[in-house]
Scaffold this motif. Structure first.
Motif, PDB file in Angstrom:
ATOM      1  N   ALA A  99       0.821  -1.212   0.000  1.00 60.24           N
ATOM      2  CA  ALA A  99       0.000   0.000   0.000  1.00 60.24           C
ATOM      3  C   ALA A  99       0.854   1.262   0.000  1.00 60.24           C
ATOM      4  O   ALA A  99       0.344   2.356  -0.272  1.00 60.24           O
ATOM      5  N   GLU A 100       2.155   1.113   0.321  1.00 51.87           N
ATOM      6  CA  GLU A 100       3.108   2.232   0.336  1.00 51.87           C
ATOM      7  C   GLU A 100       2.675   3.322   1.298  1.00 51.87           C
ATOM      8  O   GLU A 100       2.760   4.519   1.001  1.00 51.87           O
ATOM      9  N   ALA A 101       2.200   2.917   2.492  1.00 57.11           N
ATOM     10  CA  ALA A 101       1.738   3.886   3.480  1.00 57.11           C
ATOM     11  C   ALA A 101       1.800   3.264   4.860  1.00 57.11           C
ATOM     12  O   ALA A 101       1.872   2.032   5.016  1.00 57.11           O
ATOM     13  N   LEU A 102       1.758   4.115   5.875  1.00 58.81           N
ATOM     14  CA  LEU A 102       1.688   3.652   7.262  1.00 58.81           C
ATOM     15  C   LEU A 102       0.260   3.227   7.582  1.00 58.81           C
ATOM     16  O   LEU A 102      -0.704   3.891   7.187  1.00 58.81           O
ATOM     17  N   VAL A 103       0.159   2.117   8.324  1.00 63.37           N
ATOM     18  CA  VAL A 103      -1.144   1.540   8.638  1.00 63.37           C
ATOM     19  C   VAL A 103      -1.187   1.212  10.126  1.00 63.37           C
ATOM     20  O   VAL A 103      -0.208   0.715  10.690  1.00 63.37           O
ATOM     21  N   ALA A 104      -2.320   1.506  10.774  1.00 67.67           N
ATOM     22  CA  ALA A 104      -2.481   1.207  12.197  1.00 67.67           C
ATOM     23  C   ALA A 104      -2.709  -0.286  12.408  1.00 67.67           C
ATOM     24  O   ALA A 104      -3.363  -0.947  11.607  1.00 67.67           O
ATOM     25  N   ASP A 105      -2.161  -0.793  13.524  1.00 65.41           N
ATOM     26  CA  ASP A 105      -2.310  -2.216  13.854  1.00 65.41           C
ATOM     27  C   ASP A 105      -3.337  -2.468  14.948  1.00 65.41           C
ATOM     28  O   ASP A 105      -3.528  -3.617  15.372  1.00 65.41           O
ATOM     29  N   GLY A 106      -4.006  -1.439  15.417  1.00 65.27           N
ATOM     30  CA  GLY A 106      -5.000  -1.606  16.469  1.00 65.27           C
ATOM     31  C   GLY A 106      -5.837  -0.351  16.599  1.00 65.27           C
ATOM     32  O   GLY A 106      -5.578   0.668  15.944  1.00 65.27           O
ATOM     33  N   PRO A 107      -6.850  -0.398  17.437  1.00 60.20           N
ATOM     34  CA  PRO A 107      -7.724   0.773  17.613  1.00 60.20           C
ATOM     35  C   PRO A 107      -7.024   1.895  18.360  1.00 60.20           C
ATOM     36  O   PRO A 107      -6.199   1.656  19.251  1.00 60.20           O
ATOM     37  N   ALA A 108      -7.324   3.116  17.974  1.00 60.38           N
ATOM     38  CA  ALA A 108      -6.752   4.278  18.658  1.00 60.38           C
ATOM     39  C   ALA A 108      -7.249   4.328  20.104  1.00 60.38           C
ATOM     40  O   ALA A 108      -8.390   3.970  20.387  1.00 60.38           O
ATOM     41  N   PRO A 109      -6.391   4.758  21.042  1.00 61.64           N
ATOM     42  CA  PRO A 109      -6.836   4.828  22.443  1.00 61.64           C
ATOM     43  C   PRO A 109      -7.914   5.893  22.634  1.00 61.64           C
ATOM     44  O   PRO A 109      -7.968   6.892  21.901  1.00 61.64           O
TER      45      PRO A 109
END
Length: 391
Positions: A99-109
């Motif tokens: 995807a050539e991008a940063l991706v979150a691995d979990g829900p935001a706090p």
């Protein structure tokens, strides 16, 4: 009383072929080196090819490293925009190379944002779009009927402004904004595709944007730890971590530190180790070639030393060494450029290749000088008479 005058002969006699002017001397040394190369073209070619392969290996690795550094800086800039703080989930984030991008691995706090601060929650994940793996983000600021494409993802997918696209079961209209690799939609649309995974971007109250303690201040208010080091990962058993993009004692920006982290993963890997070993082997090939040339031409250099041209012996090898290394550098760098353009065009860019070529060029003067000094040192340790003996 008559006084006799005795004129003393000069102790050093220079060859008439080598003029005293520095410019002429250099040109003569170049001609001398080129004549020796023409006399033994096979040795010259083998030396150039061996060193060029080593330089090409290092250049390829450095090009990949520089490309990752550029990618790391661009991906962080795409996430942060002008925010001062980046609150990531406890599971952290990762860079998705497809995807050539940063991706979150979990829900935001969950955050209870203090008065005066501005925080935007962004959902983050990946999805398939028209055969491409893309980064999908969602926030409340995006209109429900729009899909905001970054120009980079537009280049990959071929969509145009105003085109209808289907994302998360919704038909949306394409709008192009920014240069990123992500598609941004409204939060409900993104939640239907990527779930609750995401992060927060936080802006300090007006007038406090440049304060060095805003991360600590915000962290104390929301109960989260903070750091200015992008290599530090959040506690997987905690709630999340605040990345401070303006604080810290380093003169480097957060984007620069993040890009250095990307680059270091390549240079410290097995691939980087192999390239360094390859460069060392190329240097050994060059020294071995010069040692063989010294042994073959010891009588010739013995004659030069006996008539006072010992310094010219050193200069000759320096010039010949420079010619060999320059030729190898040109061949190696161009070969590396062709290799990365054909094999990994999506990773390596012309800018990264030029940066890598510049870094490799910094090694050449020292390698050329040392490569010439080693055989010449062995040569000049012997008396001219010993050099004139038949081999």
């Amino acid at each position: 009383m008559e006084t006799s005058q005795v004129s003393s002969a000069p102790t050093t006699v220079r060859s008439p072929a080598i003029a005293t002017a520095s410019g002429n001397t250099f040109l003569c040394l170049v001609r001398f080196a080129l004549a020796n190369i023409r006399r033994r073209p096979e040795r010259f070619l083998l030396s150039v090819i061996g060193i060029a392969l080593a330089i090409a290996c290092v250049t390829v690795v450095r090009t990949i490293s520089a490309s990752f550094a550029i990618t790391g800086a661009d991906s962080v800039t795409d996430v942060l925009s002008d925010a001062q703080l980046w609150v990531v989930p406890a599971a952290g984030v990762h860079y998705d190379s497809n995807a050539e991008a940063l991706v979150a691995d979990g829900p935001a706090p969950d955050l209870d944002v203090p008065a005066g601060w501005t925080a935007v929650r962004t959902l983050s994940g990946v999805t398939e779009f028209d055969g491409h793996r893309i980064s999908l983000r969602g926030n409340e600021a995006t209109p429900p009927g729009e899909a905001v494409f970054g120009s980079a993802v537009v280049d990959r997918t071929g969509v145009r402004p105003g085109d209808p696209v289907s994302i998360g079961g919704r038909t949306l209209v394409v709008r192009v904004d920014g240069a990123g690799q992500s598609v941004t939609v409204a939060t409900p649309v993104a939640a239907a595709v990527v779930g609750a995974n995401g992060w927060w971007t936080v802006w300090a109250p007006p007038g406090d944007e440049k304060r060095r303690d805003i991360a600590q201040t915000f962290g104390s208010a929301v109960g989260l730890a903070s750091t200015a080091d992008p290599s530090q990962q959040p506690d997987p058993h905690g709630r999340g971590l605040i990345y401070d993009t303006v604080g810290g004692s380093s003169p480097l920006s957060f984007e620069q530190k993040f890009s250095a982290l990307f680059s270091g993963k390549v240079t410290s890997s097995t691939l980087g180790l192999i390239s360094t070993i390859g460069l060392g082997l190329g240097f050994v090939i060059a020294v071995s070639s010069f040692l063989a040339a010294v042994h073959e031409r010891r009588r010739e250099f013995g004659i030069m030393s006996s008539i006072g041209l010992a310094d010219e012996v050193l200069y000759f090898f320096l010039v010949e060494s420079a010619i060999v290394f320059i030729a190898a550098y040109v061949v190696g760098v161009l070969g590396a450029g062709c290799a990365v353009a054909l094999v990994i065009p999506g990773i390596a860019t012309p800018t990264a290749w030029l940066q890598a070529a510049g870094m490799v060029a910094a090694f050449l003067p020292a390698m050329a000088i040392v490569g010439a000094l080693i055989p010449v040192h062995r040569l000049l340790q012997q008396r001219p008479v010993a050099l004139l003996e038949a081999t």
